[in-house]
Design a protein around this motif. Structure first.
Motif: not given
Length: 75
Positions: A54-59, A23-26
């Motif tokens: 948190a990684d997804v929200r930060i990205q 998801s983060k990469s997307a």
């Protein structure tokens, strides 16, 4: 994204993948759609504002920060 091969349908699916790294990469890969003010992708991204990762929200924050789209800025 390379060679403009990423389409909206594929991106929509992987934005909500069970694996947070996918998801983060997307989210990162969606930046072209954000700049094009794609309403469908912006809507899918809005769903990630309260993602458990948190990684997804930060990205998401990093990808939206340079957009001048009002909807993106409200996220």
């Amino acid at each position: 994204e390379g060679l403009e091969a990423l389409d909206r349908e594929t991106l929509s699916l992987v934005l909500h993948d069970a694996d947070a790294q996918v998801s983060k990469s997307a989210v990162w890969a969606s930046e072209g759609f954000i700049q094009q003010k794609d309403e469908i992708i912006l809507s899918r991204l809005n769903d990630l504002v309260s993602d458990s990762s948190a990684d997804v929200r930060i990205q998401l924050m990093l990808s939206l920060r340079s957009s001048n789209n009002a909807k993106a800025q409200q996220m």
